[in-house]
Design a protein around this motif. Structure first.
Motif, PDB file in Angstrom:
ATOM      1  N   ASP A  37      26.439  22.585  53.955  1.00 19.29           N
ATOM      2  CA  ASP A  37      25.157  23.541  54.624  1.00 19.29           C
ATOM      3  C   ASP A  37      23.030  22.613  54.478  1.00 19.29           C
ATOM      4  O   ASP A  37      23.039  22.762  55.644  1.00 19.29           O
ATOM      5  N   LYS A  38      23.413  22.368  53.147  1.00 17.17           N
ATOM      6  CA  LYS A  38      22.256  22.248  52.695  1.00 17.17           C
ATOM      7  C   LYS A  38      21.395  20.630  53.302  1.00 17.17           C
ATOM      8  O   LYS A  38      21.045  20.528  54.195  1.00 17.17           O
ATOM      9  N   GLU A  39      22.491  19.910  53.462  1.00 17.86           N
ATOM     10  CA  GLU A  39      22.665  18.606  53.821  1.00 17.86           C
ATOM     11  C   GLU A  39      22.850  18.756  55.081  1.00 17.86           C
ATOM     12  O   GLU A  39      21.276  17.327  55.588  1.00 17.86           O
ATOM     13  N   ASN A  40      22.989  19.469  56.028  1.00 16.70           N
ATOM     14  CA  ASN A  40      22.934  19.762  57.318  1.00 16.70           C
ATOM     15  C   ASN A  40      21.724  20.198  57.931  1.00 16.70           C
ATOM     16  O   ASN A  40      21.857  20.230  59.091  1.00 16.70           O
ATOM     17  N   LEU A  41      21.160  20.552  57.380  1.00 14.39           N
ATOM     18  CA  LEU A  41      19.718  21.939  56.829  1.00 14.39           C
ATOM     19  C   LEU A  41      20.677  22.661  58.339  1.00 14.39           C
ATOM     20  O   LEU A  41      19.373  23.156  58.406  1.00 14.39           O
ATOM     21  N   LEU A  42      21.347  23.441  57.387  1.00 13.72           N
ATOM     22  CA  LEU A  42      21.575  24.873  58.162  1.00 13.72           C
ATOM     23  C   LEU A  42      21.422  26.028  57.360  1.00 13.72           C
ATOM     24  O   LEU A  42      22.083  26.011  56.753  1.00 13.72           O
ATOM     25  N   LEU A  43      20.735  26.308  58.131  1.00  8.43           N
ATOM     26  CA  LEU A  43      19.931  27.617  56.854  1.00  8.43           C
ATOM     27  C   LEU A  43      20.803  28.808  57.030  1.00  8.43           C
ATOM     28  O   LEU A  43      21.308  29.684  55.954  1.00  8.43           O
ATOM     29  N   GLU A  88      13.242  20.550  50.903  1.00  5.99           N
ATOM     30  CA  GLU A  88      12.199  21.301  49.803  1.00  5.99           C
ATOM     31  C   GLU A  88      11.816  22.582  50.817  1.00  5.99           C
ATOM     32  O   GLU A  88      11.613  23.983  51.097  1.00  5.99           O
ATOM     33  N   THR A  89      11.225  22.124  51.968  1.00  6.61           N
ATOM     34  CA  THR A  89      11.214  23.402  53.643  1.00  6.61           C
ATOM     35  C   THR A  89      12.435  24.023  53.394  1.00  6.61           C
ATOM     36  O   THR A  89      12.863  25.676  53.288  1.00  6.61           O
ATOM     37  N   TYR A  90      14.062  23.330  53.077  1.00  4.77           N
ATOM     38  CA  TYR A  90      15.204  24.109  52.919  1.00  4.77           C
ATOM     39  C   TYR A  90      15.315  25.017  52.019  1.00  4.77           C
ATOM     40  O   TYR A  90      15.227  26.422  52.230  1.00  4.77           O
ATOM     41  N   ASP A  91      14.875  24.586  51.188  1.00  8.65           N
ATOM     42  CA  ASP A  91      14.858  25.624  50.319  1.00  8.65           C
ATOM     43  C   ASP A  91      14.117  27.126  49.696  1.00  8.65           C
ATOM     44  O   ASP A  91      14.404  27.720  49.442  1.00  8.65           O
ATOM     45  N   ILE A  92      12.644  26.670  50.404  1.00  9.39           N
ATOM     46  CA  ILE A  92      11.787  27.833  50.260  1.00  9.39           C
ATOM     47  C   ILE A  92      12.802  29.059  51.673  1.00  9.39           C
ATOM     48  O   ILE A  92      12.328  29.654  51.551  1.00  9.39           O
ATOM     49  N   LEU A  93      13.120  28.048  52.312  1.00 10.43           N
ATOM     50  CA  LEU A  93      13.527  29.022  53.856  1.00 10.43           C
ATOM     51  C   LEU A  93      15.060  29.580  53.368  1.00 10.43           C
ATOM     52  O   LEU A  93      14.349  30.706  53.400  1.00 10.43           O
ATOM     53  N   LYS A  94      15.198  29.269  52.993  1.00 10.00           N
ATOM     54  CA  LYS A  94      16.803  29.937  52.360  1.00 10.00           C
ATOM     55  C   LYS A  94      15.718  30.791  51.597  1.00 10.00           C
ATOM     56  O   LYS A  94      16.894  32.148  51.070  1.00 10.00           O
ATOM     57  N   LYS A  95      14.905  30.711  50.841  1.00 12.90           N
ATOM     58  CA  LYS A  95      14.935  31.643  49.842  1.00 12.90           C
ATOM     59  C   LYS A  95      13.853  32.973  50.113  1.00 12.90           C
ATOM     60  O   LYS A  95      13.949  34.016  49.605  1.00 12.90           O
ATOM     61  N   LYS A 124      27.729  34.478  66.194  1.00 15.25           N
ATOM     62  CA  LYS A 124      27.495  33.853  66.965  1.00 15.25           C
ATOM     63  C   LYS A 124      26.571  32.581  67.287  1.00 15.25           C
ATOM     64  O   LYS A 124      26.244  32.277  68.424  1.00 15.25           O
ATOM     65  N   ALA A 125      25.849  32.577  66.566  1.00 14.37           N
ATOM     66  CA  ALA A 125      24.369  31.828  66.583  1.00 14.37           C
ATOM     67  C   ALA A 125      24.719  31.938  65.179  1.00 14.37           C
ATOM     68  O   ALA A 125      24.530  32.036  64.007  1.00 14.37           O
ATOM     69  N   ILE A 126      23.414  30.662  64.810  1.00 15.66           N
ATOM     70  CA  ILE A 126      22.796  29.943  63.932  1.00 15.66           C
ATOM     71  C   ILE A 126      21.493  29.572  63.596  1.00 15.66           C
ATOM     72  O   ILE A 126      20.688  29.408  64.856  1.00 15.66           O
ATOM     73  N   VAL A 127      21.393  29.301  62.575  1.00 13.41           N
ATOM     74  CA  VAL A 127      19.659  28.692  62.395  1.00 13.41           C
ATOM     75  C   VAL A 127      19.799  27.325  61.241  1.00 13.41           C
ATOM     76  O   VAL A 127      20.103  27.371  60.442  1.00 13.41           O
ATOM     77  N   ILE A 128      18.966  26.482  62.068  1.00 14.36           N
ATOM     78  CA  ILE A 128      19.104  24.601  61.712  1.00 14.36           C
ATOM     79  C   ILE A 128      18.035  24.621  62.073  1.00 14.36           C
ATOM     80  O   ILE A 128      17.240  24.722  62.067  1.00 14.36           O
ATOM     81  N   LEU A 129      17.273  23.611  60.852  1.00 14.23           N
ATOM     82  CA  LEU A 129      15.866  23.199  60.935  1.00 14.23           C
ATOM     83  C   LEU A 129      16.173  21.661  61.495  1.00 14.23           C
ATOM     84  O   LEU A 129      17.694  21.125  61.616  1.00 14.23           O
ATOM     85  N   ASN A 130      15.321  21.308  62.675  1.00 13.91           N
ATOM     86  CA  ASN A 130      15.402  20.957  63.059  1.00 13.91           C
ATOM     87  C   ASN A 130      15.441  19.309  61.505  1.00 13.91           C
ATOM     88  O   ASN A 130      13.717  19.314  60.855  1.00 13.91           O
TER      89      ASN A 130
END
Ligand code: ZN
Length: 163
Positions: free
Chosen positions: A37-43, A153-160, A48-54
């Motif tokens: 998920d992190k590699e794919n930026l899937l947050l 870095e953005t992924y880690d911060i938003l995950k937190k 029924k829906a997902i959140v992914i970083l652009n």
């Protein structure tokens, strides 16, 4: 929420082919192992829906909320899909507010390539945080922009800050 409406797209709606899904980065991320998920930026994975970083953000923390089902047809979205998308839009705004304290947001949907969307086969709502002094939303779309923070870095911060 700003929805840009493009009714002329409806006549082009067609059945989903395997090839079309294979070429879809949203479906690829969903169907890949959650361990990637992190590699794919899937947050976040919902029912029924997902959140992914652009991957090509217009601003730091530019997220996309997408139905899990591969469809580019807005009118085909089911009530339960729309309900979860709404919930995830809200949670995205909350996480970004806590993590980055932006001055505002652009939240919206591009339906059809002509509306400025780069990919029109799988619906994705953009959530773009805005800060005073950054560029205007529409001119930014389609143009390259230097993003000060790495996606990792953005992924880690938003995950937190995600809850
Ligand atoms: Zn897809």
């Amino acid at each position: 929420m700003e929805i840009i409406w493009a009714p002329w797209r409806l006549s082009y709606v067609s059945k989903v082919t395997k090839e079309e899904k294979k070429g879809c980065f949203i479906c690829n991320a969903i169907e890949d192992s959650p361990s990637k998920d992190k590699e794919n930026l899937l947050l976040y994975r919902g029912q029924k829906a997902i959140v992914i970083l652009n991957r090509f953000p217009y601003n730091t923390a530019h997220l996309m909320v997408c139905p899990i089902r591969h469809t580019g047809n807005f009118l085909s979205l089911l009530p339960e899909e729309l309900a979860e998308i709404d919930e995830l839009l809200k949670r995205s705004v909350r996480a970004i507010k806590r993590a980055y304290n932006p001055d505002g947001f652009n939240i919206g949907l591009n339906l059809g390539k002509v509306s400025g969307g780069s990919m029109d086969t799988h619906i994705h709502y953009h959530v773009v945080p805005r800060w005073l002094g950054d560029t205007n939303f529409m001119p930014v779309i389609g143009g390259a922009k230097v993003i000060p923070q790495s996606l990792d870095e953005t992924y880690d911060i938003l995950k937190k800050f995600w809850e």
